[in-house]
Design a protein around this motif. Structure first.
Motif, PDB file in Angstrom:
ATOM      1  N   VAL A 135      39.058  28.840  49.426  1.00  0.00           N
ATOM      2  CA  VAL A 135      38.256  28.672  50.625  1.00  0.00           C
ATOM      3  C   VAL A 135      37.299  27.511  50.371  1.00  0.00           C
ATOM      4  CG1 VAL A 135      36.555  29.756  52.136  1.00  0.00           C
ATOM      5  CG2 VAL A 135      38.385  31.136  51.150  1.00  0.00           C
ATOM      6  N   PRO A 136      37.283  26.494  51.236  1.00  0.00           N
ATOM      7  CA  PRO A 136      36.341  25.385  51.022  1.00  0.00           C
ATOM      8  C   PRO A 136      34.897  25.898  50.948  1.00  0.00           C
ATOM      9  CG  PRO A 136      37.911  24.834  52.744  1.00  0.00           C
ATOM     10  CD  PRO A 136      38.108  26.288  52.418  1.00  0.00           C
ATOM     11  N   GLY A 137      34.162  25.430  49.956  1.00  0.00           N
ATOM     12  CA  GLY A 137      32.763  25.827  49.800  1.00  0.00           C
ATOM     13  C   GLY A 137      32.569  27.206  49.193  1.00  0.00           C
ATOM     14  N   ALA A 138      33.630  27.786  48.657  1.00  0.00           N
ATOM     15  CA  ALA A 138      33.539  29.136  48.092  1.00  0.00           C
ATOM     16  C   ALA A 138      32.728  29.151  46.804  1.00  0.00           C
ATOM     17  CB  ALA A 138      34.939  29.667  47.809  1.00  0.00           C
ATOM     18  N   ASP A 139      32.135  30.300  46.516  1.00  0.00           N
ATOM     19  CA  ASP A 139      31.514  30.472  45.203  1.00  0.00           C
ATOM     20  C   ASP A 139      32.607  30.929  44.239  1.00  0.00           C
ATOM     21  OD1 ASP A 139      31.754  33.001  46.298  1.00  0.00           O
ATOM     22  OD2 ASP A 139      29.680  33.569  45.977  1.00  0.00           O
ATOM     23  N   ALA A 140      32.258  31.070  42.972  1.00  0.00           N
ATOM     24  CA  ALA A 140      33.284  31.190  41.938  1.00  0.00           C
ATOM     25  C   ALA A 140      33.979  32.545  41.817  1.00  0.00           C
ATOM     26  CB  ALA A 140      32.691  30.794  40.586  1.00  0.00           C
ATOM     27  N   HIS A 141      33.230  33.647  41.722  1.00  0.00           N
ATOM     28  CA  HIS A 141      33.883  34.914  41.382  1.00  0.00           C
ATOM     29  C   HIS A 141      33.022  36.109  41.774  1.00  0.00           C
ATOM     30  CE1 HIS A 141      36.668  37.443  39.148  1.00  0.00           C
ATOM     31  NE2 HIS A 141      35.623  38.088  38.678  1.00  0.00           N
ATOM     32  N   ALA A 142      33.567  36.952  42.639  1.00  0.00           N
ATOM     33  CA  ALA A 142      32.920  38.198  43.067  1.00  0.00           C
ATOM     34  C   ALA A 142      31.604  37.971  43.810  1.00  0.00           C
ATOM     35  CB  ALA A 142      32.698  39.141  41.875  1.00  0.00           C
ATOM     36  N   GLY A 143      31.441  36.775  44.333  1.00  0.00           N
ATOM     37  CA  GLY A 143      30.251  36.451  45.114  1.00  0.00           C
ATOM     38  C   GLY A 143      30.498  36.659  46.596  1.00  0.00           C
ATOM     39  N   ARG A 144      29.848  35.837  47.411  1.00  0.00           N
ATOM     40  CA  ARG A 144      29.931  36.009  48.867  1.00  0.00           C
ATOM     41  C   ARG A 144      31.347  35.830  49.408  1.00  0.00           C
ATOM     42  NH1 ARG A 144      30.438  30.830  50.491  1.00  0.00           N
ATOM     43  NH2 ARG A 144      29.352  29.285  49.241  1.00  0.00           N
ATOM     44  N   THR A 145      32.130  34.909  48.811  1.00  0.00           N
ATOM     45  CA  THR A 145      33.458  34.628  49.344  1.00  0.00           C
ATOM     46  C   THR A 145      34.395  35.817  49.153  1.00  0.00           C
ATOM     47  OG1 THR A 145      33.116  32.293  48.829  1.00  0.00           O
ATOM     48  CG2 THR A 145      35.369  32.990  49.321  1.00  0.00           C
ATOM     49  N   GLU A 146      34.591  36.246  47.916  1.00  0.00           N
ATOM     50  CA  GLU A 146      35.510  37.363  47.680  1.00  0.00           C
ATOM     51  C   GLU A 146      34.982  38.657  48.279  1.00  0.00           C
ATOM     52  OE1 GLU A 146      38.217  36.442  43.854  1.00  0.00           O
ATOM     53  OE2 GLU A 146      36.130  36.916  43.364  1.00  0.00           O
ATOM     54  N   THR A 147      33.681  38.863  48.225  1.00  0.00           N
ATOM     55  CA  THR A 147      33.112  40.078  48.820  1.00  0.00           C
ATOM     56  C   THR A 147      33.379  40.097  50.321  1.00  0.00           C
ATOM     57  OG1 THR A 147      31.413  40.172  47.105  1.00  0.00           O
ATOM     58  CG2 THR A 147      31.001  41.426  49.126  1.00  0.00           C
ATOM     59  N   SER A 148      33.190  38.979  50.980  1.00  0.00           N
ATOM     60  CA  SER A 148      33.446  38.898  52.428  1.00  0.00           C
ATOM     61  C   SER A 148      34.911  39.158  52.749  1.00  0.00           C
ATOM     62  CB  SER A 148      33.047  37.516  52.958  1.00  0.00           C
ATOM     63  OG  SER A 148      31.667  37.316  52.811  1.00  0.00           O
ATOM     64  N   MET A 149      35.808  38.585  51.940  1.00  0.00           N
ATOM     65  CA  MET A 149      37.240  38.781  52.195  1.00  0.00           C
ATOM     66  C   MET A 149      37.632  40.245  52.047  1.00  0.00           C
ATOM     67  SD  MET A 149      39.214  35.391  50.815  1.00  0.00           S
ATOM     68  CE  MET A 149      38.420  35.200  49.234  1.00  0.00           C
ATOM     69  N   VAL A 150      37.170  40.889  50.980  1.00  0.00           N
ATOM     70  CA  VAL A 150      37.534  42.296  50.777  1.00  0.00           C
ATOM     71  C   VAL A 150      36.862  43.173  51.841  1.00  0.00           C
ATOM     72  CG1 VAL A 150      37.584  44.238  49.166  1.00  0.00           C
ATOM     73  CG2 VAL A 150      37.978  41.925  48.323  1.00  0.00           C
ATOM     74  N   LEU A 151      35.638  42.867  52.221  1.00  0.00           N
ATOM     75  CA  LEU A 151      34.997  43.618  53.311  1.00  0.00           C
ATOM     76  C   LEU A 151      35.813  43.515  54.597  1.00  0.00           C
ATOM     77  CD1 LEU A 151      31.194  42.843  52.831  1.00  0.00           C
ATOM     78  CD2 LEU A 151      32.255  45.119  52.869  1.00  0.00           C
ATOM     79  N   HIS A 152      36.445  42.378  54.795  1.00  0.00           N
ATOM     80  CA  HIS A 152      37.251  42.175  56.004  1.00  0.00           C
ATOM     81  C   HIS A 152      38.561  42.967  55.974  1.00  0.00           C
ATOM     82  CE1 HIS A 152      38.887  40.235  59.525  1.00  0.00           C
ATOM     83  NE2 HIS A 152      39.954  39.876  58.832  1.00  0.00           N
ATOM     84  N   VAL A 153      39.246  42.978  54.817  1.00  0.00           N
ATOM     85  CA  VAL A 153      40.573  43.586  54.779  1.00  0.00           C
ATOM     86  C   VAL A 153      40.607  45.018  54.242  1.00  0.00           C
ATOM     87  CG1 VAL A 153      41.749  41.366  54.693  1.00  0.00           C
ATOM     88  CG2 VAL A 153      41.220  42.534  52.560  1.00  0.00           C
ATOM     89  N   GLU A 154      39.669  45.375  53.369  1.00  0.00           N
ATOM     90  CA  GLU A 154      39.606  46.736  52.812  1.00  0.00           C
ATOM     91  C   GLU A 154      38.152  47.146  52.627  1.00  0.00           C
ATOM     92  OE1 GLU A 154      41.883  47.708  49.336  1.00  0.00           O
ATOM     93  OE2 GLU A 154      43.708  46.855  50.163  1.00  0.00           O
ATOM     94  N   PRO A 155      37.409  47.308  53.708  1.00  0.00           N
ATOM     95  CA  PRO A 155      35.974  47.566  53.599  1.00  0.00           C
ATOM     96  C   PRO A 155      35.615  48.783  52.752  1.00  0.00           C
ATOM     97  CG  PRO A 155      36.752  47.892  55.865  1.00  0.00           C
ATOM     98  CD  PRO A 155      37.884  47.304  55.087  1.00  0.00           C
ATOM     99  N   ALA A 156      36.445  49.807  52.757  1.00  0.00           N
ATOM    100  CA  ALA A 156      36.135  51.008  51.980  1.00  0.00           C
ATOM    101  C   ALA A 156      36.205  50.755  50.471  1.00  0.00           C
ATOM    102  CB  ALA A 156      37.084  52.135  52.358  1.00  0.00           C
ATOM    103  N   ALA A 157      36.848  49.672  50.056  1.00  0.00           N
ATOM    104  CA  ALA A 157      36.987  49.365  48.629  1.00  0.00           C
ATOM    105  C   ALA A 157      35.740  48.700  48.034  1.00  0.00           C
ATOM    106  CB  ALA A 157      38.195  48.458  48.408  1.00  0.00           C
ATOM    107  N   VAL A 158      34.841  48.245  48.896  1.00  0.00           N
ATOM    108  CA  VAL A 158      33.639  47.543  48.427  1.00  0.00           C
ATOM    109  C   VAL A 158      32.501  48.538  48.235  1.00  0.00           C
ATOM    110  CG1 VAL A 158      31.964  45.722  48.927  1.00  0.00           C
ATOM    111  CG2 VAL A 158      34.348  45.450  49.635  1.00  0.00           C
TER     112      VAL A 158
END
Length: 196
Positions: A135-158
């Protein structure tokens, strides 16, 4: 079509594009599941198959090269050499009946293996490519980018209550230390970025 639901006669004579998600099983801080990279690659691959006429979705390859995360329990890394061999043999096998192979990669640690395996398969005459889930402008690992993606597709997993910022230094500056000492040396919780 999903390969898991197909029978061999349904594939005979078709030479389809096979799309395979490639991820990892590694720590993603205290708040994201170990399978985050695989989950992201799976969702991207599913979306691609839905848009590509006649494409077939293969089961995810869930293990990758994650040595930099091995100081955290739950991480399972097969390393770059083994992943390269796996991708080459996978491509050779799929190439016996499929016309093309697209690997959808969800983990940065897999890139070196992909950069070796894909050209080798192409040199052997196979139509193989890979696509990064970056994702352009993404942070590196387990930050806002990956957290946002998982919240979108599997919110109960976060586990949102456990989300906390880690080292927010740009990844380019962290890489030498990460490669030499691993993620835990830079971020005790395994987060490189801020999940907020």
């Amino acid at each position: 079509m999903r390969l898991t639901d197909a029978t061999w006669p349904e594939l005979e004579g078709r030479a389809p594009l096979v799309v395979v998600p490639l991820g990892s099983v590694e720590q993603h801080g205290r708040h994201l599941p170990l399978t985050t990279d695989t989950v992201v690659a799976q969702v991207v691959a599913e979306d691609a198959v839905g848009r590509l006429d006649g494409a077939v979705l293969a089961p995810a390859l869930a293990y990758g090269a994650s040595g930099e995360h091995e100081d955290f329990p739950g991480t399972i890394s097969i390393g770059t050499e083994a992943l390269t061999a796996l991708l080459v043999e996978y491509g050779r096998s799929v190439g016996r009946w499929a016309g093309r192979l697209l690997v959808v990669n969800g983990h940065g640690g897999n890139i070196e293996a992909l950069r070796t395996a894909v050209p080798r398969l192409r040199a052997e005459g196979r139509d193989v490519a890979w696509f990064p889930c970056g994702v352009p402008g993404a942070d590196a690992h387990a930050g806002r980018t990956e957290t946002s993606m998982v919240l979108h597709v599997e919110p109960a997993a976060v586990r949102e209550a456990l989300a906390a910022a880690g080292d927010t230094t740009p990844i380019g500056q962290l890489l030498p230390r990460l490669r030499a000492e691993g993620v835990r040396a830079v971020s005790p919780d395994g987060v490189l970025g801020d999940p907020a």
